[in-house]
Design an enzyme around this catalytic site. Structure first.
Site, PDB file in Angstrom:
ATOM      1  N   LYS A  98       0.847  -1.191   0.000  1.00 58.79           N
ATOM      2  CA  LYS A  98       0.000   0.000   0.000  1.00 58.79           C
ATOM      3  C   LYS A  98       0.884   1.243   0.000  1.00 58.79           C
ATOM      4  O   LYS A  98       1.525   1.571   0.993  1.00 58.79           O
ATOM      5  CB  LYS A  98      -0.913   0.018   1.238  1.00 58.79           C
ATOM      6  CG  LYS A  98      -2.054   1.007   1.090  1.00 58.79           C
ATOM      7  CD  LYS A  98      -2.550   1.587   2.395  1.00 58.79           C
ATOM      8  CE  LYS A  98      -1.665   2.643   2.968  1.00 58.79           C
ATOM      9  NZ  LYS A  98      -1.448   3.828   2.116  1.00 58.79           N
ATOM     10  N   GLY A 158       7.411   5.418   7.399  1.00 58.58           N
ATOM     11  CA  GLY A 158       6.625   6.655   7.398  1.00 58.58           C
ATOM     12  C   GLY A 158       6.998   7.494   8.604  1.00 58.58           C
ATOM     13  O   GLY A 158       8.085   7.343   9.171  1.00 58.58           O
ATOM     14  N   SER A 159       6.084   8.356   8.996  1.00 62.07           N
ATOM     15  CA  SER A 159       6.393   9.282  10.087  1.00 62.07           C
ATOM     16  C   SER A 159       6.297   8.581  11.439  1.00 62.07           C
ATOM     17  O   SER A 159       5.619   7.566  11.587  1.00 62.07           O
ATOM     18  CB  SER A 159       5.411  10.448  10.035  1.00 62.07           C
ATOM     19  OG  SER A 159       4.107   9.950  10.233  1.00 62.07           O
ATOM     20  N   THR A 160       6.957   9.164  12.418  1.00 63.54           N
ATOM     21  CA  THR A 160       6.911   8.607  13.770  1.00 63.54           C
ATOM     22  C   THR A 160       5.485   8.655  14.317  1.00 63.54           C
ATOM     23  O   THR A 160       5.033   7.714  14.978  1.00 63.54           O
ATOM     24  CB  THR A 160       7.894   9.367  14.681  1.00 63.54           C
ATOM     25  OG1 THR A 160       9.219   9.076  14.202  1.00 63.54           O
ATOM     26  CG2 THR A 160       7.791   8.934  16.131  1.00 63.54           C
ATOM     27  N   GLU A 220      10.225   1.882  10.198  1.00 71.03           N
ATOM     28  CA  GLU A 220      11.298   2.812   9.819  1.00 71.03           C
ATOM     29  C   GLU A 220      10.670   4.191   9.803  1.00 71.03           C
ATOM     30  O   GLU A 220       9.828   4.489   8.956  1.00 71.03           O
ATOM     31  CB  GLU A 220      11.862   2.460   8.429  1.00 71.03           C
ATOM     32  CG  GLU A 220      12.583   1.125   8.368  1.00 71.03           C
ATOM     33  CD  GLU A 220      13.885   1.094   9.150  1.00 71.03           C
ATOM     34  OE1 GLU A 220      14.328   2.148   9.654  1.00 71.03           O
ATOM     35  OE2 GLU A 220      14.454   0.004   9.281  1.00 71.03           O
ATOM     36  N   CYS A 226      14.607  10.622   4.986  1.00 72.85           N
ATOM     37  CA  CYS A 226      14.574  10.346   6.430  1.00 72.85           C
ATOM     38  C   CYS A 226      15.943  10.588   7.046  1.00 72.85           C
ATOM     39  O   CYS A 226      16.051  11.069   8.168  1.00 72.85           O
ATOM     40  CB  CYS A 226      14.091   8.924   6.693  1.00 72.85           C
ATOM     41  SG  CYS A 226      15.022   7.670   5.808  1.00 72.85           S
ATOM     42  N   GLU A 251      11.254  17.468  12.958  1.00 71.38           N
ATOM     43  CA  GLU A 251      11.729  17.022  11.645  1.00 71.38           C
ATOM     44  C   GLU A 251      11.100  17.910  10.571  1.00 71.38           C
ATOM     45  O   GLU A 251       9.894  17.842  10.319  1.00 71.38           O
ATOM     46  CB  GLU A 251      11.319  15.565  11.401  1.00 71.38           C
ATOM     47  CG  GLU A 251      11.851  15.046  10.082  1.00 71.38           C
ATOM     48  CD  GLU A 251      11.347  13.645   9.717  1.00 71.38           C
ATOM     49  OE1 GLU A 251      10.174  13.342   9.947  1.00 71.38           O
ATOM     50  OE2 GLU A 251      12.153  12.868   9.168  1.00 71.38           O
TER      51      GLU A 251
END
Ligand code: NAD
Length: 477
Positions: free
Chosen positions: A178, A229-231, A251, A285, A381
């Site tokens: 996805k 993706g994002s945290t 990750e 990243c 970030e």
């Protein structure tokens, strides 16, 4: 734009891949070229029933796929790599159209994706004899898990997909992929190749508008989630797999520091730091997201970075002169503008800080100096082309400030004395630290975020084993 992509725009041909069939979505949504803000395709949008069908297909394909010999899976993975390589120009152009990066970089990403598949295809999952004595024989096997959900972000849609799909398949798992809703097209095109090369159901591709992630990660028939993706989203994924105790690799985001020791040749390292921060318009990243520079070299490094920012060529990735494309999507563009607005109040912008043109999500590379450690641009970030340059006089203090972050993805140390830099690298709390280089990510070397930058590893033997269960067989003699 190349003719094949134009054809797709005229008559949208992108299809989901479910059980070996290329099928229309339940509805469609527009995909925008971030350089032109033009709609480039109507993307199929899966509904919950199609997600269920994709998972069911992967589950049904698992027994036959996992029963194939490693040599056979290797052969099919190599055929997949060959098929992707044969269409690499088409993939690269489509990637630039949906993601925005310069065409040469898109071609590099596709070449990297091919290389990723070939690297995993060459790997092995050897049976290990853990003990062999007169009274017992203990053996460790690595068995596949089942259906893997591969969820990817929009900055490197192809390479980050292959980091998941290739080891998952080699280990004997089947996949539901996805992509992010703003860069779904290359993943759908990859689905076409999978339909040609792999048995039905081995890889399935669904697309959504950020609304099917939870259904996928909580699905009882999904055994493992491989997520980049994002945290913030990663934390939701972690919570969502708890009820089924799925295996999980995360990750996530980073706020990587570059520590520049007082012995560097500033003119030499400035371009390396600049491109390490601005590559892919800062949407990496592992990009350098903060730079700590010794007092004695602060002025010179600021001025070199500003010069590089001023001369950088920003534009449509299809233009061969372009070094830096647009931000990938409107929401990230607005977010980065917010960082710039705040940085303007808290620090001094010495280059960039501006948008360009009247179309496209372009922001010029921006260098900010004299900004305090508690500013948003230093703490959070930014994921965009805006780099804060921070001053230090005491190295211990610089290391402490670099480590004062919830993130721990990567980092760099720059010095003319590699041994001295190595000692500093050992003190950085992150999963990867480079010395006098950056973004060297060999596919056979594991990559894992520390702290809130991730869980588990990708790449290398560790990355492959994350798609397996260690099974111990203990035989008494
Ligand atoms: P994101 O977290 O918004 O989205 C990532 C993916 O998750 C998308 O496919 C999205 O549709 C999906 N998703 C959204 N909500 C979900 C949910 N509740 N459950 C499951 N999936 C869901 O990230 P993004 O904005 O696309 O990507 C940028 C971020 O990714 C940055 O923070 C960047 O640092 C990080 N990133 C990390 C790495 C790494 O290897 N550590 C690599 C690239 C990007």
């Amino acid at each position: 734009m190349n003719a094949r992509i134009q054809d797709r725009v005229a008559a949208p041909q992108f299809r989901l891949l479910i059980n070996g069939q290329l099928v229309a979505g339940a509805s469609t949504f527009d995909v925008i070229n971030p350089a032109t803000e033009q709609v480039i395709a109507a993307c199929p949008r899966a509904d919950a029933a199609q997600l269920d069908a994709a998972v069911a297909a992967a589950k049904a394909a698992f027994p036959a796929w996992s029963a194939k010999s490693l040599a056979e899976r290797r052969r099919l993975l190599t055929a997949l790599a060959d098929a992707l390589a044969a269409r690499s120009d088409e993939f690269a152009r489509l990637l630039t159209s949906e993601q925005g990066k310069p065409l040469a970089h898109a071609a590099g990403e596709i070449a990297g994706a091919v290389e990723m598949i070939r690297t995993f295809a060459a790997m092995d999952l050897p049976i290990k004899i853990l003990r062999e004595t007169a009274s017992s024989r203990i053996v460790q096997h690595r068995t596949p898990l089942g259906v893997v959900a591969a969820i990817t972000p929009w900055n490197f849609p192809m390479i980050l997909l292959m980091v998941k799909v290739a080891p998952a398949l080699l280990a004997g798992n089947t996949v539901v992929a996805k992509p992010a809703p703003t860069t779904p097209l290359t993943t759908l095109l990859f689905g076409e190749i999978c339909a040609q090369v792999l048995p039905a159901g081995t890889v399935n591709v669904i697309t959504d508008q950020n609304d099917l992630g939870t259904a996928l990660t909580t699905h009882p028939d999904v055994a493992k989630v491989a997520f980049t993706g994002s945290t913030a989203t990663g934390k939701k994924v972690l919570a969502s797999v708890a009820s089924t105790l799925k295996r999980l690799t995360l990750e996530l985001g980073g706020n990587d520091a570059a520590i520049v020791l007082d012995d560097v040749d500033v003119k030499k390292v400035a371009p390396q730091i600049f491109f390490g921060a601005m590559l892919n318009t800062g949407q990496v990243c592992l990009a350098i997201k903060r730079v700590y520079v010794h007092d004695s070299q602060y002025e010179e490094l600021c001025s070199e970075l500003a010069k590089l920012a001023e001369t950088a060529v920003v534009g449509d990735g299809m233009d061969p002169e372009t070094q830096f494309g647009p931000l990938q999507n409107k929401s990230q563009y607005e977010k980065v503008k917010g960082f710039i607005d705040d940085a303007r109040k808290r620090g001094t912008i010495i280059a960039g800080g501006t948008t360009t043109g009247d179309r496209g999500y372009f922001i010029r590379p921006t260098i900010v100096r004299d900004i305090p450690d508690d500013a948003r641009l230093v703490r959070e970030e930014q994921f965009g082309p805006v780099l804060p340059v921070l001053r230090y006089s005491d190295l211990d203090d610089a290391i402490a400030r670099a480590n004062d972050s919830d993130y721990g993805l990567g980092g760099t140390v720059w010095s003319s004395n590699p041994e001295r830099a190595y000692d500093v690298a050992l003190r950085i709390d992150s999963g990867t630290v480079w010395v006098n280089t950056h973004l060297d990510i060999p596919p056979d070397v594991p990559f894992a975020g520390a702290k809130q930058s991730g869980l588990g590893a990708e790449l290398g033997q560790e990355g492959l084993e994350e798609f397996t269960q260690a099974k111990i067989v203990n035989v008494a003699r």
